[in-house]
Design a protein around this motif. Structure first.
Motif, PDB file in Angstrom:
ATOM      1  N   TYR A  43      22.190  14.304  29.756  1.00 61.86           N
ATOM      2  CA  TYR A  43      21.725  13.878  28.465  1.00 61.86           C
ATOM      3  C   TYR A  43      21.476  15.087  27.888  1.00 61.86           C
ATOM      4  CZ  TYR A  43      20.666   9.069  30.456  1.00 61.86           C
ATOM      5  OH  TYR A  43      20.859   7.912  30.854  1.00 61.86           O
ATOM      6  N   VAL A  44      21.024  16.346  28.474  1.00 64.85           N
ATOM      7  CA  VAL A  44      20.834  17.418  27.606  1.00 64.85           C
ATOM      8  C   VAL A  44      22.220  17.824  26.859  1.00 64.85           C
ATOM      9  CG1 VAL A  44      20.228  19.846  27.881  1.00 64.85           C
ATOM     10  CG2 VAL A  44      18.908  18.194  29.158  1.00 64.85           C
ATOM     11  N   ALA A  45      23.383  17.601  27.765  1.00 67.89           N
ATOM     12  CA  ALA A  45      24.649  18.259  27.159  1.00 67.89           C
ATOM     13  C   ALA A  45      25.010  17.367  26.029  1.00 67.89           C
ATOM     14  CB  ALA A  45      25.750  18.260  28.019  1.00 67.89           C
ATOM     15  N   VAL A  46      24.659  16.187  26.282  1.00 69.53           N
ATOM     16  CA  VAL A  46      24.930  15.225  24.909  1.00 69.53           C
ATOM     17  C   VAL A  46      24.149  15.365  23.774  1.00 69.53           C
ATOM     18  CG1 VAL A  46      24.735  12.658  24.246  1.00 69.53           C
ATOM     19  CG2 VAL A  46      25.971  13.127  26.327  1.00 69.53           C
ATOM     20  N   LEU A  47      22.853  15.648  24.004  1.00 68.05           N
ATOM     21  CA  LEU A  47      21.954  16.094  23.009  1.00 68.05           C
ATOM     22  C   LEU A  47      22.271  17.459  22.322  1.00 68.05           C
ATOM     23  CD1 LEU A  47      19.614  15.333  21.264  1.00 68.05           C
ATOM     24  CD2 LEU A  47      18.185  16.856  23.092  1.00 68.05           C
ATOM     25  N   MET A  48      22.823  18.402  23.046  1.00 61.09           N
ATOM     26  CA  MET A  48      23.377  19.732  22.276  1.00 61.09           C
ATOM     27  C   MET A  48      24.758  19.466  21.732  1.00 61.09           C
ATOM     28  SD  MET A  48      22.448  22.650  25.478  1.00 61.09           S
ATOM     29  CE  MET A  48      23.926  23.487  25.128  1.00 61.09           C
ATOM     30  N   LEU A  49      25.538  18.652  22.285  1.00 64.30           N
ATOM     31  CA  LEU A  49      26.788  18.555  21.436  1.00 64.30           C
ATOM     32  C   LEU A  49      26.437  17.688  19.968  1.00 64.30           C
ATOM     33  CD1 LEU A  49      29.241  17.205  24.291  1.00 64.30           C
ATOM     34  CD2 LEU A  49      29.410  19.429  22.922  1.00 64.30           C
ATOM     35  N   PHE A  50      25.574  16.654  20.111  1.00 60.36           N
ATOM     36  CA  PHE A  50      25.339  15.984  19.009  1.00 60.36           C
ATOM     37  C   PHE A  50      24.741  16.916  17.948  1.00 60.36           C
ATOM     38  CE2 PHE A  50      21.796  13.697  16.434  1.00 60.36           C
ATOM     39  CZ  PHE A  50      22.648  12.820  16.119  1.00 60.36           C
ATOM     40  N   VAL A  51      23.480  17.942  18.190  1.00 60.68           N
ATOM     41  CA  VAL A  51      23.207  18.583  17.421  1.00 60.68           C
ATOM     42  C   VAL A  51      24.123  19.969  16.810  1.00 60.68           C
ATOM     43  CG1 VAL A  51      21.416  20.757  17.101  1.00 60.68           C
ATOM     44  CG2 VAL A  51      20.841  18.467  18.157  1.00 60.68           C
ATOM     45  N   LEU A  52      25.007  20.282  17.583  1.00 59.09           N
ATOM     46  CA  LEU A  52      26.078  21.255  17.287  1.00 59.09           C
ATOM     47  C   LEU A  52      27.026  20.550  16.166  1.00 59.09           C
ATOM     48  CD1 LEU A  52      26.934  23.133  20.379  1.00 59.09           C
ATOM     49  CD2 LEU A  52      25.692  23.981  18.412  1.00 59.09           C
ATOM     50  N   GLY A  53      27.298  19.267  16.539  1.00 51.50           N
ATOM     51  CA  GLY A  53      28.274  18.357  15.889  1.00 51.50           C
ATOM     52  C   GLY A  53      27.674  18.202  14.401  1.00 51.50           C
ATOM     53  N   VAL A  54      26.646  17.591  14.398  1.00 49.21           N
ATOM     54  CA  VAL A  54      25.800  17.402  13.161  1.00 49.21           C
ATOM     55  C   VAL A  54      25.763  18.698  12.360  1.00 49.21           C
ATOM     56  CG1 VAL A  54      23.481  16.351  12.182  1.00 49.21           C
ATOM     57  CG2 VAL A  54      24.898  15.364  13.840  1.00 49.21           C
ATOM     58  N   SER A  55      25.157  19.552  12.812  1.00 45.31           N
ATOM     59  CA  SER A  55      24.822  20.997  12.111  1.00 45.31           C
ATOM     60  C   SER A  55      26.429  21.340  11.737  1.00 45.31           C
ATOM     61  CB  SER A  55      24.541  22.070  12.919  1.00 45.31           C
ATOM     62  OG  SER A  55      23.360  21.649  13.614  1.00 45.31           O
ATOM     63  N   ALA A  56      27.419  21.516  12.450  1.00 36.12           N
ATOM     64  CA  ALA A  56      28.883  21.692  11.650  1.00 36.12           C
ATOM     65  C   ALA A  56      29.152  20.810  10.501  1.00 36.12           C
ATOM     66  CB  ALA A  56      29.776  21.803  12.906  1.00 36.12           C
ATOM     67  N   ALA A  57      28.872  19.538  10.866  1.00 32.33           N
ATOM     68  CA  ALA A  57      29.424  18.768   9.730  1.00 32.33           C
ATOM     69  C   ALA A  57      28.554  18.974   8.373  1.00 32.33           C
ATOM     70  CB  ALA A  57      29.156  17.154  10.191  1.00 32.33           C
ATOM     71  N   GLY A  58      27.162  19.318   8.614  1.00 34.14           N
ATOM     72  CA  GLY A  58      26.291  19.713   7.507  1.00 34.14           C
ATOM     73  C   GLY A  58      26.624  20.858   6.722  1.00 34.14           C
ATOM     74  N   LEU A  59      27.312  21.921   7.699  1.00 32.90           N
ATOM     75  CA  LEU A  59      27.730  23.104   6.871  1.00 32.90           C
ATOM     76  C   LEU A  59      28.928  22.821   6.369  1.00 32.90           C
ATOM     77  CD1 LEU A  59      26.947  25.507   9.777  1.00 32.90           C
ATOM     78  CD2 LEU A  59      25.766  25.417   7.666  1.00 32.90           C
ATOM     79  N   LYS A  60      29.708  22.048   6.547  1.00 35.35           N
ATOM     80  CA  LYS A  60      31.026  21.576   5.822  1.00 35.35           C
ATOM     81  C   LYS A  60      30.513  20.810   4.656  1.00 35.35           C
ATOM     82  CE  LYS A  60      33.926  23.548   8.267  1.00 35.35           C
ATOM     83  NZ  LYS A  60      34.712  24.581   8.061  1.00 35.35           N
ATOM     84  N   LEU A  61      29.624  19.838   4.722  1.00 33.65           N
ATOM     85  CA  LEU A  61      29.245  19.244   3.512  1.00 33.65           C
ATOM     86  C   LEU A  61      28.915  20.011   2.422  1.00 33.65           C
ATOM     87  CD1 LEU A  61      27.450  16.087   4.950  1.00 33.65           C
ATOM     88  CD2 LEU A  61      29.353  16.208   3.369  1.00 33.65           C
ATOM     89  N   VAL A  62      28.357  21.273   2.719  1.00 27.02           N
ATOM     90  CA  VAL A  62      27.801  22.194   1.678  1.00 27.02           C
ATOM     91  C   VAL A  62      28.856  22.516   0.788  1.00 27.02           C
ATOM     92  CG1 VAL A  62      27.069  24.244   1.315  1.00 27.02           C
ATOM     93  CG2 VAL A  62      26.048  23.014   2.793  1.00 27.02           C
ATOM     94  N   ASP A  63      30.085  22.648   1.281  1.00 22.77           N
ATOM     95  CA  ASP A  63      31.441  23.039   0.651  1.00 22.77           C
ATOM     96  C   ASP A  63      31.878  21.916  -0.221  1.00 22.77           C
ATOM     97  OD1 ASP A  63      31.354  25.493   1.789  1.00 22.77           O
ATOM     98  OD2 ASP A  63      32.549  25.062   3.448  1.00 22.77           O
ATOM     99  N   VAL A  64      31.680  20.702   0.043  1.00 22.88           N
ATOM    100  CA  VAL A  64      32.260  19.517  -0.775  1.00 22.88           C
ATOM    101  C   VAL A  64      31.748  19.397  -1.989  1.00 22.88           C
ATOM    102  CG1 VAL A  64      32.494  16.963  -0.693  1.00 22.88           C
ATOM    103  CG2 VAL A  64      32.794  18.222   1.494  1.00 22.88           C
ATOM    104  N   LYS A  65      32.488  19.155  -2.904  1.00 25.84           N
ATOM    105  CA  LYS A  65      31.872  18.896  -4.316  1.00 25.84           C
ATOM    106  C   LYS A  65      31.888  17.710  -4.722  1.00 25.84           C
ATOM    107  CE  LYS A  65      32.546  23.762  -5.531  1.00 25.84           C
ATOM    108  NZ  LYS A  65      32.714  24.759  -6.246  1.00 25.84           N
TER     109      LYS A  65
END
Length: 65
Positions: A43-65
């Protein structure tokens, strides 16, 4: 592509992916008595993967116009 529909799809997709990962961890480690100790780590690993994935996607959304 417009940013708003992409954000909505990302939010819905991430919740679905998180739920699926939790189900997989529960079905893998929750069945036997000896694997119960590892279920918490899963469960901890899943939560960490979720947070990392959403953070990475959020950082990529900044570049989208």
């Amino acid at each position: 592509m417009d940013k708003k529909p992409l954000e909505i799809l990302l939010a819905i997709g991430s919740i679905i992916l998180f739920t699926l990962m939790l189900v997989i961890v529960h079905s893998t480690f929750g069945g036997s008595e000896s694997a119960t100790n590892y279920e918490g780590y899963g469960y901890v690993a899943v939560l960490m993967l979720f947070v990392l994935g959403v953070s990475a996607a959020g950082l990529k959304l900044v570049d989208v116009k």
